[in-house]
Enzyme design. Structure first.
Site, PDB file in Angstrom:
ATOM      1  CB  CYS A  81      15.637  -1.949   1.729  1.00 56.46           C
ATOM      2  SG  CYS A  81      14.314  -1.962   1.274  1.00 56.46           S
ATOM      3  CB  THR A 127      -6.647  -9.485  14.502  1.00 58.35           C
ATOM      4  OG1 THR A 127      -6.962 -10.698  15.484  1.00 58.35           O
ATOM      5  CG2 THR A 127      -7.790  -8.806  14.816  1.00 58.35           C
ATOM      6  CB  ALA A 137      -1.284  -0.224   1.158  1.00 53.32           C
ATOM      7  CG  HIS A 138       4.665   1.891   1.642  1.00 51.48           C
ATOM      8  ND1 HIS A 138       6.212   2.724   1.638  1.00 51.48           N
ATOM      9  CD2 HIS A 138       5.646   0.398   1.684  1.00 51.48           C
ATOM     10  CE1 HIS A 138       6.990   1.661   1.402  1.00 51.48           C
ATOM     11  NE2 HIS A 138       6.733   0.310   1.785  1.00 51.48           N
TER      12      HIS A 138
END
EC number: 2.8.1.7
Length: 404
Positions: free
Chosen positions: A328, A243, A204-205
């Site tokens: 990274c 969750t 998403a980012h």
């Protein structure tokens, strides 16, 4: 114009305000805060509805069935689940995996781990343009090959692989095909009804959504089986327990929905900005574009400024956020492993800077950045004895330096 200027959109993107608003509605006591797995009351039902809506929005951008979307914590986890999940499930069929030398570390480090477990991995060398061709893949396919894993768009140089053609090849040979689409989602059209891709990773980012959420597309037709790497509760059809973070999922869904709506217009705008920037810096001598000149996303412009140390150029551009190598790995002073695999020498690899443009980049910012880059490069070259030698016609590559 506000300083500093952010030109590192390939590392991460800010959350779009429209996305942040939707996320905020899922946090507080009067919002949609329930556990999507709570089946016994309305709080759970509402949360589950929001999660399924997000799943549909992600699926719509890539033309997939929502049931083929598995939520993860990001593209790194998606890559891990795809590679380890396939390797462990299909190891009785074969233990050979194909990838390339310029994949993201999430794929390369996972491949290395699988090698330690007894799998055999072939690392393809891409062309100088950063592209892995179907012919390269075909040349190393074997009867015991179970998986090919290649990125759609390279994170450092922006080159685009022809995943349609590679997919045709792998499907015809009965080999599973995983694609890391972290850098292509929302930038390049992806149609999984047409593409013969079995697994695809998303984040998403990189698409103006929040960090900490991603997805893995897992094909249903033909069906792909995975062995889970996270256990506990059997969420996501047993493929990924835990969750579900409703607010993150809602954010990713909204981000992908906005991308679907605005992609064509936004790509044209970004291309104009990228071209505008390149035109202004292209007068610099000894300037090299890394990656493909044609098959690339306009968002990413990776340039090498010969006779300038990339780190010193970064320091000189103190109010412009850019990077050398991927976020990274850019903490190490090793030259980019991607550029070295493209055949760039250490000097050029060390002098590379990645400029990446995005949704909130303006013409004014691009002009300012281009001017500052030209000033900094010229200033650093004035200080460089190597530049003087180059200007005097000395072939520096032929010099044998004496050690003292």
């Amino acid at each position: 114009m506000k300083l500093p200027i952010y030109l590192d959109y390939s590392a991460t993107t800010p959350v779009d305000p429209r996305v942040a608003q939707k996320m905020a509605d899922c946090l507080l006591v009067d919002g949609n805060f329930g556990n999507p797995a709570s089946r016994s009351h309305v709080f759970g039902w509402k949360a589950e509805e929001a999660v399924e809506n997000g799943r549909r929005q992600v699926a719509e951008l890539i033309n997939a069935d929502p049931r083929e979307i598995v939520w993860t914590s990001g593209a790194t986890e998606s890559d891990n689940l795809a590679l380890k999940g396939v390797a462990h499930f299909y190891q009785t069929k074969g233990k050979h995996i194909i990838t390339s030398k310029i994949e993201h570390k999430a794929v390369l480090d996972t491949a290395r781990q699988l090698e330690r477990e007894g799998f055999e991995v072939t690392y393809l060398e891409p062309g100088e343009d950063g592209i892995v061709t179907p012919a390269m893949v075909e040349a190393v396919l074997r009867d015991d090959t179970i998986l090919v894993s290649l990125m759609h768009v390279n994170n450092e140089v922006g080159s685009i692989n022809d995943i349609a053609a590679i997919g045709e090849l792998t499907r015809s040979r009965g080999v599973l095909f995983h694609v890391d689409a972290a850098q292509s989602a929302g930038k390049v059209e992806i149609d999984l009804q047409k593409l013969k891709v079995d697994l695809m990773s998303f984040s998403a980012h990189k698409v103006y959504g929040p960090k900490g959420i991603g997805a893995l597309y897992v094909s249903r037709k033909p069906r792909v089986r995975l062995e889970a790497i996270i256990h506990g509760g059997g969420h996501e059809r047993g493929m990924r327990s835990g969750t579900l973070p409703t607010h993150q999922i809602v954010g990713m869904g909204e981000a992908f929905a906005i991308a679907k709506q605005e992609m064509v217009a936004e790509n044209a705008r970004i291309k104009a900005l990228s071209d505008r920037f390149f035109k202004q810096v292209s007068d610099l001598e000894e300037l090299y574009v890394n990656g493909s000149q044609t098959a690339r996303v306009p968002h990413n412009l990776n340039l090498s400024f010969n006779y300038v140390e990339g780190e010193s150029l970064l320091m000189s551009l103190k109010d412009i956020a850019v990077s050398s190598g991927s976020a990274c790995t850019s903490a190490s002073l090793e030259p980019s492993y991607v550029l070295r695999a493209l055949g760039r020498n250490d000097e050029l690899a060390h002098s590379s800077i990645r400029f990446s443009f995005g949704r909130f980049t303006t013409e004014e910012e691009v002009d300012y950045a281009a001017q500052k880059v030209c000033e900094a490069v010229n200033k650093l070259r004035e200080l460089s004895p190597l530049w003087d030698m180059y200007k005097d016609g000395v072939d520096i590559s032929k010099i044998e330096w004496a050690a003292h």
